[in-house]
Design a protein around this motif. Structure first.
Motif, PDB file in Angstrom:
ATOM      1  N   GLY A  52     149.730  27.354  60.311  1.00  0.00           N
ATOM      2  CA  GLY A  52     151.083  27.575  59.816  1.00  0.00           C
ATOM      3  C   GLY A  52     151.539  26.599  58.763  1.00  0.00           C
ATOM      4  N   PRO A  55     152.408  29.099  55.511  1.00  0.00           N
ATOM      5  CA  PRO A  55     153.014  30.080  56.414  1.00  0.00           C
ATOM      6  C   PRO A  55     152.629  31.510  56.097  1.00  0.00           C
ATOM      7  CG  PRO A  55     154.620  29.308  54.810  1.00  0.00           C
ATOM      8  CD  PRO A  55     153.395  28.470  54.612  1.00  0.00           C
ATOM      9  N   SER A  58     152.320  33.609  52.639  1.00  0.00           N
ATOM     10  CA  SER A  58     151.788  32.847  51.504  1.00  0.00           C
ATOM     11  C   SER A  58     150.308  33.116  51.284  1.00  0.00           C
ATOM     12  CB  SER A  58     152.020  31.345  51.711  1.00  0.00           C
ATOM     13  OG  SER A  58     151.205  30.845  52.764  1.00  0.00           O
ATOM     14  N   GLU A  71     151.711  35.477  63.116  1.00  0.00           N
ATOM     15  CA  GLU A  71     152.257  35.162  61.792  1.00  0.00           C
ATOM     16  C   GLU A  71     153.048  33.861  61.896  1.00  0.00           C
ATOM     17  OE1 GLU A  71     154.429  38.769  60.868  1.00  0.00           O
ATOM     18  OE2 GLU A  71     152.688  39.573  59.788  1.00  0.00           O
ATOM     19  N   ARG A  73     154.840  30.571  61.013  1.00  0.00           N
ATOM     20  CA  ARG A  73     155.606  30.136  59.847  1.00  0.00           C
ATOM     21  C   ARG A  73     155.607  28.620  59.679  1.00  0.00           C
ATOM     22  NH1 ARG A  73     161.044  33.244  61.291  1.00  0.00           N
ATOM     23  NH2 ARG A  73     160.345  32.459  63.327  1.00  0.00           N
ATOM     24  N   ASN A  74     155.153  27.899  60.706  1.00  0.00           N
ATOM     25  CA  ASN A  74     155.097  26.436  60.628  1.00  0.00           C
ATOM     26  C   ASN A  74     154.240  25.914  61.778  1.00  0.00           C
ATOM     27  OD1 ASN A  74     156.873  26.403  62.977  1.00  0.00           O
ATOM     28  ND2 ASN A  74     158.534  26.863  61.525  1.00  0.00           N
ATOM     29  N   GLU A  77     155.481  26.590  65.458  1.00  0.00           N
ATOM     30  CA  GLU A  77     155.207  27.909  66.018  1.00  0.00           C
ATOM     31  C   GLU A  77     153.768  28.024  66.515  1.00  0.00           C
ATOM     32  OE1 GLU A  77     156.273  31.203  63.582  1.00  0.00           O
ATOM     33  OE2 GLU A  77     158.407  30.695  63.536  1.00  0.00           O
TER      34      GLU A  77
END
Length: 513
Positions: A52, A55, A58, A71, A73-74, A77
């Motif tokens: 992540g 993220p 991208s 998925e 995001r950082n 997560e």
């Protein structure tokens, strides 16, 4: 076996560069999966996509984790799902305790107040799991690198890790600590933790990996099952795209006169006044010779090198240094350079290079007089010099204006070497010259070392990799507890003989070369 992770057709682009091109990675539950490839192949980028750091959105492609589309995001997560990455540069705060580091950002607290009793109890449980006996309150700055690596793993276990990613976990460890870490990985596997290991040490990969995925130039090249046999030659061939049956380039030594002679070298610790770190060491190195220094981490190898180079380390330094039979003053870095010495540090990122500056800037940094007149820097000459070294050393970069922080480890090492070669030294002291770089880049560095020896340079090579010393050096001094405890010719040397000298009691006097 059931797949815990599937990365499908992962493509990641940066301006002007396709870092990953439809990469596929399948990791089974409970296995140790090695990801191998040259520096710049895309290994770290792939792991940043997975965790992540880069993220969802991208990159192109899909990540399926534990049977569902992921998925992230950082980092928070991915960690919440049990995906934890330990980077090569450890992310610990030295001034905090082991317990504080383990639970930083994940505190054991109630009503906003940290429960220190619970924190210490849980820390003791985690330390027992990783085999670390230090108390939870011990400051991290007092621990060696091997123990710090175990603290990082304990920190990962505190987050209920299911998929542990280790990026070059043994790069800075001595052999004993490396073995302990590999054993710990096997124990974690037995406990149901899935591991991904990124490593250039193929002997270690063969010891622990169930599966190997090889990435080259941003694309998946092969997936090798350990049950089929993990041949180092096969992995290397897939990594570099060519056969490398000879890991060390051949060289016929042509030794000349003694260039560097060191006699009675003594050094005390800079902060512990009563502790003598280097004890009466004497040695020499000839023109055209590659002299190896073997020893475990903490034996004093780096301290010896740094104290010789301008007394960059230590206090109460004494002894005599001669260059071609004449005494020289090496009491400061400028004086050591003027005498013909150059020192390539083991820590290129912090001590060898200025990462935010260009290749051109770094190439000439140790000899600005060579590209200036009347105190004014000649940028055209600086560019010419940097371009010359870029071509001579086959440094892979689009321009000498490229920031060195954007280069692969092997290319960064070439820039460090070029920086010191521009000082026109007679003696090069190379401290771990291939640490953290892949087998292809290692071969290129070895070739450069042989070329320097052929030019009549005297080379002192410090390395923790005994096969490297055996493959490159004409003589090897063995170091233990601040003293030379043995000297072996290339014909006499073997890993067994080196280790037998290391574990023997150090002599009262250093062995003269």
């Amino acid at each position: 076996m059931t797949a815990l992770l599937e990365m499908r057709d992962i493509t990641k682009e940066f301006p002007g560069v396709k870092a990953l091109d439809r990469v596929n990675l399948v990791v089974a539950k409970g296995e140790i999966h090695a990801v191998c490839g040259e520096n710049g192949a895309g290994k770290s980028t792939l792991m940043k996509v997975l965790s992540g750091v880069y993220p969802a959105g991208s990159y192109q492609g899909e990540i399926h984790y534990d049977g569902a589309l992921a998925e992230f995001r950082n980092l928070a997560e991915s960690e919440a799902r049990g995906v934890v990455i330990i980077h090569q540069e450890l992310a610990l705060i030295p001034q905090l305790s082991i317990a504080e580091n383990i639970f930083l950002g994940n505190e054991r607290a109630a009503g906003g107040v940290i429960d220190w009793s619970e924190t210490y109890r849980r820390t003791e449980e985690l330390l027992a799991k990783v085999g670390l006996r230090d108390a939870p309150g011990v400051l991290v700055e007092t621990l060696g690198v091997g123990k710090q690596q175990l603290v990082e793993i304990a920190k990962a276990l505190s987050k209920d890790v299911r998929l542990l990613i280790l990026d070059e976990p043994t790069a800075a460890l001595q052999e004993t600590d490396s073995r302990k870490l590999l054993d710990l990985m096997l124990e974690l596997k037995a406990q149901g933790v899935t591991c991904i290991i990124i490593s250039h040490k193929l002997n270690e990969v063969r010891q622990v990996a169930d599966t190997v995925t090889v990435i080259r130039d941003g694309a998946t090249v092969s997936r090798i099952d350990a049950r089929e046999g993990l041949s180092e030659d096969r992995i290397v061939r897939d990594m570099v795209g060519r056969d490398m049956s000879h890991r060390y380039p051949e060289r016929t030594p042509k030794l000349g006169d003694k260039v560097l002679e060191v006699t009675g070298w003594r050094v005390w610790h800079p902060e512990q006044a009563e502790r003598q770190v280097i004890r009466d060491i004497s040695f020499h190195v000839r023109a055209g010779e590659v002299l190896g220094i073997a020893g475990l981490m903490g034996s004093g190898r780096t301290e010896l090198a740094m104290s010789l180079f301008g007394r960059s380390w230590g206090r109460n330094v004494s002894g005599e240094v001669r260059m071609r039979g004449r005494p020289v003053d090496v009491s400061s870095a400028p004086k050591a350079i003027a005498a013909g010495l150059a020192y390539v540090t083991e820590d290129r990122k912090h001590l060898g290079l200025i990462l935010d500056e260009s290749l051109r800037f770094n190439n000439t940094l140790a000899n600005l007089r060579g590209v200036s007149k009347g105190g004014v820097l000649n940028e055209a000459e600086e560019t010419r010099v940097a371009e010359g070294y870029r071509k001579a050393m086959a440094t892979r970069t689009p321009s000498v204006m490229q920031k060195v922080g954007n280069l692969s480890g092997g290319n960064q090492q070439k820039v460090v070497l070029a920086k010191w070669l521009f000082t026109e030294p007679e003696v090069l002291i190379l401290d771990e010259p291939t640490r953290g770089i892949d087998v292809g880049a290692k071969y290129e560095i070895y070739t450069i070392i042989n070329q320097l020896a052929a030019q009549g340079k005297a080379v002192v090579m410090i390395s923790s990799e005994m096969p490297e010393l055996l493959g490159m050096c004409d003589r090897i001094h063995v170091m233990n507890e601040g003293a030379f405890v043995g000297e072996l010719s290339a014909a006499e040397a073997s890993q067994e003989r080196i280790m037998s000298l290391i574990v023997a009691q150090p002599q009262e006097q250093g062995v003269a070369g």
